[in-house]
Scaffold this active site. Structure first.
Site, PDB file in Angstrom:
ATOM      1  N   PRO A 142       1.091  -1.674  -0.106  1.00 45.88           N
ATOM      2  CA  PRO A 142      -0.275  -0.064  -0.039  1.00 45.88           C
ATOM      3  C   PRO A 142       0.899   1.213   0.272  1.00 45.88           C
ATOM      4  O   PRO A 142       1.416   1.721   0.597  1.00 45.88           O
ATOM      5  CB  PRO A 142      -0.557  -0.116   1.171  1.00 45.88           C
ATOM      6  CG  PRO A 142      -0.288  -1.005   2.152  1.00 45.88           C
ATOM      7  CD  PRO A 142       1.024  -2.226   1.515  1.00 45.88           C
ATOM      8  N   GLU A 143       0.348   2.161  -1.099  1.00 44.35           N
ATOM      9  CA  GLU A 143       0.594   3.997  -0.907  1.00 44.35           C
ATOM     10  C   GLU A 143       0.714   4.284   0.056  1.00 44.35           C
ATOM     11  O   GLU A 143      -0.670   4.549   0.586  1.00 44.35           O
ATOM     12  CB  GLU A 143       1.348   4.126  -1.874  1.00 44.35           C
ATOM     13  CG  GLU A 143       2.105   3.036  -2.786  1.00 44.35           C
ATOM     14  CD  GLU A 143       2.686   3.270  -4.112  1.00 44.35           C
ATOM     15  OE1 GLU A 143       2.217   4.827  -4.878  1.00 44.35           O
ATOM     16  OE2 GLU A 143       2.555   2.701  -5.446  1.00 44.35           O
TER      17      GLU A 143
END
Length: 295
Positions: free
Chosen positions: A2-3
């Site tokens: 995830p960013e």
């Protein structure tokens, strides 16, 4: 992985459920995830009030009323869901390249809250982790001590990047992915910001700095586009490459605005360009860009 926009979506979904509530009991259902859980974690969480739920880079931070912080990282397949007395719904998901985890066997942590809700952490691949750190020690902890600035807010500026990029022969994309410079930026949003800025990901980072050490107009534009890309992605609830969902169970839709990422062989969306998006590999990661309009 995830960013920042996806982790921020998680935080915003969990915040109204967790903030200002007491953890009446905690279940830690295995010895470890990526790392061992802290000793006696369940006992140390029981009876603690969650003062605030924050984020630093890709870490979720639950400040507790005894001065400790519960640090949570989603890893590659972690997700949270809230179970109430009448329903169970997914709060947020970080499983972009793997099917969303719902099997009870993968519910590794359960926090039972004073509201009657329970927050479950599910992680099939077990790359996430939980830790407990004193707030006073947090900034100097190895997780955080060398992290760069956040790409949202006033810290990110062209002058800051000019200072960091000056004299660097590192490829621009690699420099932007350096977590010691900007914390939380990842492959998707760097590709998008570079395309929006018309900048080749392979050019040297230092080429955006003048001989006097000042930010060029191109670096000023890049700074603005990084900030705008992240804000738009957060507003859209992140990007769904499989089934990342927002707090209400609907999908994150920023991927429908992609101009470069994951669009290999498709027409460039820059008006009047007429070229196609290509994919190259940089430091083991796929980079998507337009060789005509990104210079």
């Amino acid at each position: 992985m995830p960013e920042l926009p996806e982790v921020e979506t998680v935080r915003r979904g969990l915040m109204p459920v967790m903030e200002d509530t007491v953890i009446e009991s905690a279940e830690i259902r295995r010895k470890n995830l990526r790392f061992d859980f802290p000793d006696a974690l369940a006992e140390r969480l029981t009876g603690r009030r969650i003062v605030a739920l924050g984020r630093r880079s890709k870490y979720l931070l639950a400040d507790l009323d005894d001065g400790m912080v519960l640090v949570m990282h989603l890893g590659m397949s972690g997700s949270f869901r809230v179970v109430t007395t009448d329903e169970s719904h997914l709060i947020a998901d970080a499983a972009f390249h793997a099917a969303r985890g719902k099997k009870p066997a993968h519910d590794h942590v359960v926090l039972h809250l004073s509201t009657g809700d329970a927050v479950l952490y599910n992680d099939p691949r077990r790359f996430g982790f939980f830790d407990l750190i004193a707030r006073a020690d947090l900034a100097d902890h190895p997780y955080f001590a060398r992290l760069g600035i956040e790409p949202v807010g006033n810290e990110l500026s062209a002058d800051y990047l000019a200072e960091k990029f000056n004299g660097k022969k590192t490829p621009l994309k690699s420099a932007l992915l350096d977590q010691h410079i900007i914390a939380g930026l990842g492959n998707i949003y760097v590709c998008e910001a570079l395309h929006r800025s018309g900048l080749d990901p392979q050019r040297q980072a230092g080429s955006l700095v003048t001989k006097a050490g000042k930010a060029s107009s191109k670096l000023m534009l890049l700074t603005d586009e990084i900030r705008a890309t992240i804000h738009e992605a957060i507003k859209a609830g992140g990007s769904t490459l499989r089934d990342h969902t927002k707090t209400d169970g609907s999908l994150g839709y920023f991927q429908h605005r992609f101009k470069a990422y994951d669009r290999e062989g498709e027409p460039c969306r820059t008006e009047g360009c007429g070229s196609t998006i290509i994919r190259i590999t940089q430091s083991g990661r796929s980079t998507f860009y337009c060789p005509k309009c990104q210079k």
